[in-house]
Structures are given as structure tokens and as C-alpha cells.
Design an enzyme around this catalytic site. Structure first.
Site, short mmCIF file in Angstrom:
data_model
loop_
_atom_site.label_atom_id
_atom_site.label_comp_id
_atom_site.label_asym_id
_atom_site.label_seq_id
_atom_site.Cartn_x
_atom_site.Cartn_y
_atom_site.Cartn_z
N HIS A 23 0.80 -1.23 0.00
CA HIS A 23 0.00 0.00 0.00
C HIS A 23 0.83 1.28 0.00
O HIS A 23 0.30 2.37 -0.18
CB HIS A 23 -0.94 0.02 1.21
CG HIS A 23 -0.29 0.37 2.51
ND1 HIS A 23 0.67 -0.41 3.09
CD2 HIS A 23 -0.46 1.44 3.33
CE1 HIS A 23 1.06 0.14 4.22
NE2 HIS A 23 0.40 1.26 4.39
N GLY A 25 3.53 1.57 -2.11
CA GLY A 25 4.16 1.66 -3.42
C GLY A 25 3.36 2.51 -4.39
O GLY A 25 2.29 3.05 -4.05
N SER A 119 2.35 -7.41 -14.90
CA SER A 119 2.97 -6.39 -15.74
C SER A 119 2.88 -6.83 -17.19
O SER A 119 2.85 -8.03 -17.49
CB SER A 119 4.43 -6.21 -15.34
OG SER A 119 5.15 -5.51 -16.33
N SER A 120 2.89 -5.87 -18.09
CA SER A 120 2.83 -6.20 -19.51
C SER A 120 4.10 -6.89 -20.00
O SER A 120 4.12 -7.44 -21.11
CB SER A 120 2.60 -4.93 -20.34
OG SER A 120 3.63 -3.99 -20.13
N CYS A 121 5.15 -6.94 -19.18
CA CYS A 121 6.38 -7.62 -19.58
C CYS A 121 6.22 -9.13 -19.61
O CYS A 121 7.14 -9.86 -20.02
CB CYS A 121 7.55 -7.23 -18.69
SG CYS A 121 7.46 -7.92 -17.03
N TYR A 148 11.78 -11.31 -13.84
CA TYR A 148 10.58 -10.67 -13.28
C TYR A 148 9.33 -11.18 -13.99
O TYR A 148 8.31 -11.47 -13.35
CB TYR A 148 10.70 -9.15 -13.41
CG TYR A 148 9.50 -8.38 -12.92
CD1 TYR A 148 9.29 -8.18 -11.56
CD2 TYR A 148 8.58 -7.85 -13.82
CE1 TYR A 148 8.19 -7.46 -11.11
CE2 TYR A 148 7.48 -7.14 -13.38
CZ TYR A 148 7.29 -6.94 -12.03
OH TYR A 148 6.19 -6.24 -11.59
N THR A 176 -0.16 -1.76 -18.17
CA THR A 176 0.93 -1.26 -19.00
C THR A 176 1.88 -0.46 -18.12
O THR A 176 1.78 -0.49 -16.88
CB THR A 176 0.35 -0.40 -20.14
OG1 THR A 176 1.39 -0.06 -21.04
CG2 THR A 176 -0.30 0.88 -19.61
N ASN A 177 2.79 0.30 -18.71
CA ASN A 177 3.71 1.13 -17.93
C ASN A 177 2.94 2.16 -17.12
O ASN A 177 2.17 2.95 -17.68
CB ASN A 177 4.69 1.84 -18.86
CG ASN A 177 5.53 0.87 -19.66
OD1 ASN A 177 6.39 0.19 -19.13
ND2 ASN A 177 5.27 0.80 -20.96
N HIS A 191 11.95 3.44 -13.57
CA HIS A 191 11.56 3.13 -14.94
C HIS A 191 11.78 4.37 -15.81
O HIS A 191 12.17 5.43 -15.33
CB HIS A 191 10.09 2.68 -14.99
CG HIS A 191 9.88 1.33 -14.41
ND1 HIS A 191 9.51 1.14 -13.09
CD2 HIS A 191 9.96 0.08 -14.95
CE1 HIS A 191 9.39 -0.16 -12.85
NE2 HIS A 191 9.65 -0.83 -13.96
N TRP A 214 19.15 7.10 -22.87
CA TRP A 214 19.55 5.77 -23.28
C TRP A 214 18.86 5.37 -24.59
O TRP A 214 17.70 5.68 -24.83
CB TRP A 214 19.17 4.77 -22.20
CG TRP A 214 20.18 4.68 -21.10
CD1 TRP A 214 21.00 5.67 -20.66
CD2 TRP A 214 20.46 3.53 -20.31
NE1 TRP A 214 21.78 5.22 -19.62
CE2 TRP A 214 21.47 3.91 -19.38
CE3 TRP A 214 19.96 2.23 -20.27
CZ2 TRP A 214 21.99 3.02 -18.44
CZ3 TRP A 214 20.47 1.35 -19.32
CH2 TRP A 214 21.48 1.74 -18.43
N ARG A 221 6.16 3.00 -26.29
CA ARG A 221 5.62 2.54 -25.02
C ARG A 221 4.27 3.19 -24.75
O ARG A 221 3.99 4.32 -25.16
CB ARG A 221 6.58 2.88 -23.87
CG ARG A 221 7.90 2.12 -23.89
CD ARG A 221 7.72 0.66 -23.60
NE ARG A 221 9.01 -0.04 -23.57
CZ ARG A 221 9.58 -0.59 -24.63
NH1 ARG A 221 9.00 -0.52 -25.81
NH2 ARG A 221 10.74 -1.22 -24.50
#
Length: 324
Positions: A23, A25, A119-121, A148, A176-177, A191, A214, A221
Site C-alpha cells: 500500500h 508503493g 505487468s505487460s512484460c 521478473y 501497461t507502464n 523506470h 539511453w 511505449r
């Protein structure tokens, strides 16, 4: 005994005990705010120092003592490309332990409705775009965060197994993100979006004439404000019941270069943008097919520019209390 009809989805009792795991995060704090604003009066939350969810006996003791009726499992070890690539064992081991402990303890305690967040990953690196829920386990994962992803896939399968064996209408959602108030802006664990906000804000403060980012800036995304995500979670708990994980997103995406330009505008940076192409790009595109969610009656409300502007304001107001 099949409890699917007994605990079928519908309006949740606002006076019943509701445990939000994680709770503090990014996602968990938004869900907490959403539940409070929707009249829930018995919210349960514990920090990691108060309750270590990787400690099986402590997790079971908590569930036995408080007997929550509803649970959202938002607790997880998360991070960006750098952290995931550098510490795969940590991301796999810690997330598996959290999930097993919470789901097993919730099952023993007779939790009626539970939402597991992934997560979408979890989807293949080269999945057809936009990514449909059916794409799960149809190809190779992105290697920079495969540990992960495997942990989250295990969580989805555990939810499905519980549904088959015990008939409980527990569900999984794959956002998603996400971004917004409470995000991780640290140099190692952030992220892409919070990393850009910090980088450009520091450039403004230092009077930098250029900012290096980077990769090539070409990957695309999708981004969803965490307050929209929280609203989707409550909507799903009250309206969705199915074994398939359900995608949560906006259905639109931007390139990292476009994202950087939006962030630069939001913080007032006017210098040049440089790109270090020796750095990894990650997955070329991750856009979720959200037709299943849309069909259930939910759509996001916060635009990307509006959300980033609000997040920049929050970041600047909380800089002294953020992780470094």
C-alpha cells in the site's frame, strides 16, 4: 466446494476488511486513495518493516489475525531495465516468495475476492501489436527482464489454478507502464518515465545545455496514470470474473523520443536531447489490446500530458523525501 456463485463479482461491501498488499508503493498507494474515496472504511496496510511478505509464517499470521474479505496484491520487487538486468535472481526469488505466501495465506483465510497485479512484460518480446491476452507464453520474453516476467506469469497461473481447484473468482490484471505520485525516481531502480523526469529536472536546475538519454529513442511505449489504474482495479473487482488475465492500459503509445520531448516541455527544459545508442532499447514496442477491459465498461480519464505535468509537480514537491 465451488464458491464461484457465492462470491460472484458485484458491488463490494465498503465496511469489510480490505488488505492492500504493497500500500506504500506506486500502485498500492493509488489503490488505497481510490478505495478511501469510494467509501471503504476498513482498509488494511502494512509496510515491509511491519510485515515482510517474503516471511511465510508472518504472512499467514497476519491473515489469520485480520481475516480480510478482499485483497489486492500490489506488493512486488520492481525496477527498470538496469536493475532487472543486473539482479535477475533478486527479482525472481523475491516476487515468487511474496506471491506464494500471500496467495496461499489468502486461500487459507477464505478471501472472497482477490486481484493479482502483474505487468505487460509477461508477454513475448516480439508479440503482435497490440498485444492480446491470448499472446501469453507464445514466444520468447524480453531478456532484460525475463526473471521478473516469469515470476508474474507464475502468479497468473496460480490464480488460474485456485479458480480451477477451489472455484474462487480471483482475477489477474496486467497493467501497461504506470507512472504518477509515489513513483520510484532513484537512479538505479526507476523506470523510463520517472528517470526522464529526474534527468530533465536536474538539467534545468544545473543549467545543462544537453541531456543524454539511453538507446535510440525509437521504441514505443504505452503509459497509464496510476490513479486511472487504481480505478480500473476497483472496476474489475466489481465487474470482471474470468481465468484470463486482463490487460489494463490506454490502447495508445508514444516513442521514447516523443516521451522525452513531453517531459522536457513539462519541466521547462529548452536544451538539446542526445541519444546514447550503445545502451539497450529493450522491447521495440509494447502496446496492449485493451478491448476486453473497454467492453467491461472502463476507460482511462487522464491524458499523458496532463498526467506527466501533475507527476512533475508531485516530484518537485517531494524531492527531499524520495529514494536516491
Amino acid at each position: 466446494m465451488d464458491k464461484s456463485s457465492q462470491f460472484a463479482p458485484g458491488k463490494l461491501d465498503r465496511e469489510s476488511a480490505f488488505f492492500v498488499a504493497g500500500h506504500r508503493g506506486l500502485v498500492g498507494s493509488a489503490i488505497w486513495r481510490c478505495l478511501e474515496s469510494n467509501g471503504f472504511t476498513r482498509l488494511l496496510g502494512r509496510t515491509s518493516t511491519e510485515l515482510d511478505l517474503t516471511d511465510r509464517s508472518a504472512t499467514f499470521a497476519f491473515f489469520r489475525e485480520f481475516s480480510p474479505r478482499y485483497v489486492v496484491l500490489a506488493a512486488a520487487k520492481v525496477g527498470g531495465i538496469l536493475a532487472n538486468n543486473r539482479f535477475p535472481v533478486d527479482f525472481l526469488s523475491e516476487n515468487l516468495r511474496i506471491q506464494l505466501n500471500v496467495l496461499d495465506a489468502a486461500l487459507e483465510a477464505g478471501v472472497e475476492r482477490l486481484l493479482f497485479l502483474g505487468s505487460s512484460c509477461i508477454y513475448p518480446r516480439m508479440a503482435s501489436q497490440p498485444i492480446r491476452e491470448e499472446s501469453l507464453m507464445t514466444g520468447h520474453l524480453e531478456p532484460t527482464n525475463d526473471a521478473y516476467a516469469i515470476a508474474k506469469i507464475a502468479g497468473i497461473l496460480q490464480i488460474q489454478a485456485i479458480r480451477r481447484q477451489y472455484g474462487l473468482p480471483w482475477i489477474s490484471a496486467m497493467p501497461t507502464n504506470l507512472y504518477g505520485p509515489g513513483d520510484n525516481f532513484s537512479r538505479l531502480g526507476s523506470h523510463v518515465l520517472p528517470a526522464l523526469i529526474r534527468r530533465f529536472d536536474e538539467a534545468v536546475m544545473n543549467g545543462a545545455q544537453s541531456v543524454e538519454n539511453w538507446g535510440t529513442g525509437t521504441p514505443r511505449r504505452e503509459f497509464l496514470h496510476v490513479d486511472d489504474m487504481a480505478g480500473a482495479c476497483l472496476h474489475l473487482l466489481e465487474n470482471y470474473d474470468g481465468p484470463t488475465q486482463i490487460n489494463v492500459g490506454t490502447g495508445t503509445d508514444v516513442s521514447i523520443k516523443e516521451l522525452a520531448e513531453i517531459v522536457a516541455d513539462a519541466v521547462g527544459y529548452e536544451g538539446s536531447l542526445l541519444w546514447d545508442t550503445s545502451r539497450p532499447d529493450g522491447t521495440p514496442q509494447k502496446l496492449l489490446d485493451v478491448s476486453r477491459l473497454t467492453a467491461s465498461g472502463w476507460t482511462p480519464k487522464i491524458t499523458l500530458r496532463e498526467g506527466i505535468s501533475d507527476t512533475v509537480q508531485w516530484y518537485r514537491s517531494n524531492t527531499g523525501r524520495l529514494r536516491v
